[in-house]
Design a protein around this motif. Structure first.
Motif, PDB file in Angstrom:
ATOM      1  N   PRO A 239      33.408  -1.613  13.872  1.00 14.16           N
ATOM      2  CA  PRO A 239      33.404  -0.142  13.750  1.00 14.16           C
ATOM      3  C   PRO A 239      32.765   0.308  12.436  1.00 14.16           C
ATOM      4  O   PRO A 239      32.906  -0.353  11.399  1.00 14.16           O
ATOM      5  CB  PRO A 239      34.897   0.206  13.784  1.00 14.16           C
ATOM      6  CG  PRO A 239      35.544  -0.926  14.501  1.00 14.16           C
ATOM      7  CD  PRO A 239      34.750  -2.150  14.132  1.00 14.16           C
ATOM      8  N   ASN A 240      32.070   1.440  12.481  1.00 16.00           N
ATOM      9  CA  ASN A 240      31.341   1.933  11.312  1.00 16.00           C
ATOM     10  C   ASN A 240      32.228   2.066  10.076  1.00 16.00           C
ATOM     11  O   ASN A 240      31.822   1.720   8.963  1.00 16.00           O
ATOM     12  CB  ASN A 240      30.696   3.288  11.621  1.00 16.00           C
ATOM     13  CG  ASN A 240      29.519   3.160  12.563  1.00 16.00           C
ATOM     14  OD1 ASN A 240      28.802   2.154  12.543  1.00 16.00           O
ATOM     15  ND2 ASN A 240      29.302   4.164  13.396  1.00 16.00           N
ATOM     16  N   LEU A 241      33.436   2.564  10.252  1.00 15.14           N
ATOM     17  CA  LEU A 241      34.329   2.796   9.129  1.00 15.14           C
ATOM     18  C   LEU A 241      34.782   1.496   8.464  1.00 15.14           C
ATOM     19  O   LEU A 241      35.288   1.508   7.339  1.00 15.14           O
ATOM     20  CB  LEU A 241      35.551   3.604   9.567  1.00 15.14           C
ATOM     21  CG  LEU A 241      35.283   5.063   9.980  1.00 15.14           C
ATOM     22  CD1 LEU A 241      36.565   5.711  10.492  1.00 15.14           C
ATOM     23  CD2 LEU A 241      34.714   5.852   8.801  1.00 15.14           C
ATOM     24  N   SER A 242      34.602   0.380   9.156  1.00 16.05           N
ATOM     25  CA  SER A 242      35.030  -0.909   8.616  1.00 16.05           C
ATOM     26  C   SER A 242      33.879  -1.708   8.006  1.00 16.05           C
ATOM     27  O   SER A 242      34.081  -2.812   7.512  1.00 16.05           O
ATOM     28  CB  SER A 242      35.678  -1.746   9.728  1.00 16.05           C
ATOM     29  OG  SER A 242      36.796  -1.089  10.271  1.00 16.05           O
ATOM     30  N   ARG A 243      32.681  -1.131   8.016  1.00 16.58           N
ATOM     31  CA  ARG A 243      31.502  -1.881   7.557  1.00 16.58           C
ATOM     32  C   ARG A 243      31.267  -1.718   6.057  1.00 16.58           C
ATOM     33  O   ARG A 243      30.172  -1.350   5.625  1.00 16.58           O
ATOM     34  CB  ARG A 243      30.264  -1.433   8.334  1.00 16.58           C
ATOM     35  CG  ARG A 243      30.296  -1.760   9.812  1.00 16.58           C
ATOM     36  CD  ARG A 243      29.010  -1.318  10.498  1.00 16.58           C
ATOM     37  NE  ARG A 243      29.140  -1.294  11.939  1.00 16.58           N
ATOM     38  CZ  ARG A 243      28.204  -0.864  12.768  1.00 16.58           C
ATOM     39  NH1 ARG A 243      27.049  -0.414  12.285  1.00 16.58           N
ATOM     40  NH2 ARG A 243      28.409  -0.860  14.069  1.00 16.58           N
ATOM     41  N   ASN A 244      32.268  -1.984   5.258  1.00 19.47           N
ATOM     42  CA  ASN A 244      32.037  -1.974   3.805  1.00 19.47           C
ATOM     43  C   ASN A 244      31.694  -3.383   3.330  1.00 19.47           C
ATOM     44  O   ASN A 244      32.006  -4.371   4.003  1.00 19.47           O
ATOM     45  CB  ASN A 244      33.253  -1.400   3.069  1.00 19.47           C
ATOM     46  CG  ASN A 244      34.506  -2.207   3.289  1.00 19.47           C
ATOM     47  OD1 ASN A 244      34.664  -3.292   2.743  1.00 19.47           O
ATOM     48  ND2 ASN A 244      35.412  -1.694   4.123  1.00 19.47           N
ATOM     49  N   ASP A 245      31.052  -3.470   2.184  1.00 19.25           N
ATOM     50  CA  ASP A 245      30.507  -4.748   1.711  1.00 19.25           C
ATOM     51  C   ASP A 245      31.543  -5.858   1.627  1.00 19.25           C
ATOM     52  O   ASP A 245      31.240  -7.038   1.845  1.00 19.25           O
ATOM     53  CB  ASP A 245      29.854  -4.567   0.335  1.00 19.25           C
ATOM     54  CG  ASP A 245      28.508  -3.867   0.413  1.00 19.25           C
ATOM     55  OD1 ASP A 245      28.008  -3.693   1.546  1.00 19.25           O
ATOM     56  OD2 ASP A 245      27.963  -3.500  -0.644  1.00 19.25           O
ATOM     57  N   ASN A 321      32.824 -18.590   3.496  1.00 23.45           N
ATOM     58  CA  ASN A 321      33.309 -17.225   3.300  1.00 23.45           C
ATOM     59  C   ASN A 321      32.149 -16.257   3.530  1.00 23.45           C
ATOM     60  O   ASN A 321      31.155 -16.267   2.804  1.00 23.45           O
ATOM     61  CB  ASN A 321      33.880 -17.067   1.887  1.00 23.45           C
ATOM     62  CG  ASN A 321      34.516 -15.701   1.689  1.00 23.45           C
ATOM     63  OD1 ASN A 321      35.119 -15.144   2.601  1.00 23.45           O
ATOM     64  ND2 ASN A 321      34.365 -15.153   0.494  1.00 23.45           N
ATOM     65  N   ILE A 322      32.238 -15.416   4.556  1.00 23.52           N
ATOM     66  CA  ILE A 322      31.163 -14.507   4.940  1.00 23.52           C
ATOM     67  C   ILE A 322      31.679 -13.072   4.852  1.00 23.52           C
ATOM     68  O   ILE A 322      32.763 -12.764   5.341  1.00 23.52           O
ATOM     69  CB  ILE A 322      30.682 -14.789   6.377  1.00 23.52           C
ATOM     70  CG1 ILE A 322      30.278 -16.255   6.528  1.00 23.52           C
ATOM     71  CG2 ILE A 322      29.517 -13.874   6.746  1.00 23.52           C
ATOM     72  CD1 ILE A 322      30.036 -16.671   7.970  1.00 23.52           C
ATOM     73  N   THR A 323      30.917 -12.199   4.234  1.00 27.74           N
ATOM     74  CA  THR A 323      31.262 -10.781   4.164  1.00 27.74           C
ATOM     75  C   THR A 323      30.125  -9.950   4.758  1.00 27.74           C
ATOM     76  O   THR A 323      29.029 -10.469   5.029  1.00 27.74           O
ATOM     77  CB  THR A 323      31.499 -10.341   2.707  1.00 27.74           C
ATOM     78  OG1 THR A 323      30.259 -10.489   1.985  1.00 27.74           O
ATOM     79  CG2 THR A 323      32.599 -11.165   2.048  1.00 27.74           C
ATOM     80  N   ILE A 324      30.376  -8.667   4.926  1.00 27.72           N
ATOM     81  CA  ILE A 324      29.315  -7.762   5.375  1.00 27.72           C
ATOM     82  C   ILE A 324      28.138  -7.836   4.404  1.00 27.72           C
ATOM     83  O   ILE A 324      26.972  -7.835   4.819  1.00 27.72           O
ATOM     84  CB  ILE A 324      29.836  -6.310   5.462  1.00 27.72           C
ATOM     85  CG1 ILE A 324      30.875  -6.172   6.586  1.00 27.72           C
ATOM     86  CG2 ILE A 324      28.679  -5.336   5.663  1.00 27.72           C
ATOM     87  CD1 ILE A 324      30.313  -6.083   7.972  1.00 27.72           C
ATOM     88  N   LEU A 325      28.444  -7.951   3.110  1.00 33.37           N
ATOM     89  CA  LEU A 325      27.398  -8.015   2.096  1.00 33.37           C
ATOM     90  C   LEU A 325      26.522  -9.244   2.286  1.00 33.37           C
ATOM     91  O   LEU A 325      25.278  -9.142   2.313  1.00 33.37           O
ATOM     92  CB  LEU A 325      28.027  -8.039   0.702  1.00 33.37           C
ATOM     93  CG  LEU A 325      27.046  -8.115  -0.482  1.00 33.37           C
ATOM     94  CD1 LEU A 325      26.197  -6.852  -0.548  1.00 33.37           C
ATOM     95  CD2 LEU A 325      27.798  -8.324  -1.791  1.00 33.37           C
ATOM     96  N   THR A 326      27.127 -10.431   2.450  1.00 31.98           N
ATOM     97  CA  THR A 326      26.332 -11.650   2.601  1.00 31.98           C
ATOM     98  C   THR A 326      25.610 -11.693   3.938  1.00 31.98           C
ATOM     99  O   THR A 326      24.501 -12.229   4.040  1.00 31.98           O
ATOM    100  CB  THR A 326      27.206 -12.907   2.430  1.00 31.98           C
ATOM    101  OG1 THR A 326      28.288 -12.875   3.383  1.00 31.98           O
ATOM    102  CG2 THR A 326      27.790 -12.976   1.034  1.00 31.98           C
TER     103      THR A 326
END
Length: 342
Positions: A239-245, A321-326
């Motif tokens: 969801p868009n609201l959850s797409r923080n880095d 460890n994977i994040t939206i940023l990586t």
């Protein structure tokens, strides 16, 4: 055929325990996928040897055998079990009596392999999502993701058509009369059914896409464009609201699975190795396999539906460890390289 691989097992059951805890912690006993008709796909705990006895039950796998032989098979004692029923010795040795999860849809392995969760900072892990727009979900081909090299993870491939089933059954049943054998042989010769069991470690195409492994290690435009679509499909599912880095994306490296069907056709009897680079579709077509004797023993196995049993996850592996940023950084890196690829 000689035995070519040790049985698939987790002696300390860590892989299964990890998977069991994961299922319960993220409420992913319910799997959702837009690409399977908006259906909820559930998992239920079962015992694998019990499932195998159902698979080989002569009432479930119809080879037109005589009723006396059927009755005899149902009363056979299983290896290391109090249950009754016919299971070939090769299967009992390689597919152990252990707790597993059964996925209740024929697309189960595709949904399992293309699933993930995410965790926002200070929040609980999400329910399990499916990368429904990923090309790796569409026309998913299990055999292309099973580790087939010896010495990496154990794998097991076994199949019986009705003639092979009858031979295996007569070898262990004993005390069946000549008329029963003749009737069963006539029936088996007219039945065109087959059982197939495949077990091994199945890689996650989502994780392979992130790491640039498997087919995505090939640096050409076609593969890298597909890799880009896979990674973008993961982002699009969040969801868009959850797409923080800082949002963590939880991708499993692999899954320990057993795939089984008694609704197929086959000209292979017994154990075999995987031949070449596999083929096209465990669940939806056929693949070629080569017997341990080597040299010209190429046989096709075809089946229309099958069951997926999940035994564990991250076997011999620790996910990065994977994040939206990586993930976004990896996506941008691929985009930057694409213009220079052929």
């Amino acid at each position: 055929m000689k035995e070519f691989s040790p049985p698939l097992e987790s002696k300390d059951q860590l892989a299964y325990q990890r998977f069991d805890s994961y299922i319960k912690s993220v409420d992913s006993v319910i799997l959702f996928s837009k690409n399977v008709g908006n259906q909820y796909i559930g998992m239920k705990p079962v015992n694998l040897q019990t499932e195998m006895s159902i698979l080989f039950n002569p009432d479930k796998f119809d080879c037109n055998c005589d009723d006396k032989l059927k009755s005899k098979l149902k009363k056979l004692s299983q290896i290391n079990s109090k249950e009754l029923g016919f299971i070939p010795r090769e299967v009992s040795k390689n597919v152990l009596a252990q707790n597993v999860y059964l996925l209740d849809h024929s697309a189960g392995s595709a949904v399992l392999a293309n699933g993930f969760t995410f965790t926002e900072p200070t929040k609980q892990e999400s329910i399990r999502l499916i990368a429904s727009e990923s090309p790796t979900l569409k026309n998913f081909d299990e055999i292309n993701y099973i580790e087939r090299n010896k010495g990496v993870y154990p794998h097991f491939l076994y199949s019986l058509d009705c003639s092979g089933y009858l031979s295996a059954a007569l070898a262990v049943s004993g005390g069946v009369g000549e008329n029963s054998i003749k009737t069963s042989a006539t029936g088996a010769s007219t039945a065109n059914n087959a059982i197939v069991i495949l077990s091994g470690v199945m890689y996650s195409p989502l994780y392979q896409a992130f790491k640039g492994q498997g087919k995505y290690s090939i640096q050409d435009a076609k593969n890298q464009k597909e890799r880009l679509l896979v990674l973008e499909s993961i982002i699009n599912e969040i969801p868009n609201l959850s797409r923080n880095d800082a949002t963590k994306i939880n991708l499993n490296v692999n899954y320990e699975v057993v795939l089984a069907s008694n609704s197929g056709k086959s000209s292979l009897n017994g154990q075999a190795t995987f031949g070449g680079n596999g083929g096209s579709g465990f669940g939806f077509g056929s693949f070629s396999t080569k017997g341990d004797g080597g040299g010209g023993f190429n046989k096709n196995i075809e089946f229309s539906s099958y069951s997926t049993y999940a035994l564990g996850m991250n076997v011999g592996a620790i996910p990065e460890n994977i994040t939206i940023l990586t993930l976004n950084a990896t996506i941008q890196s691929i985009k930057d390289k694409l213009p220079n690829l052929n």
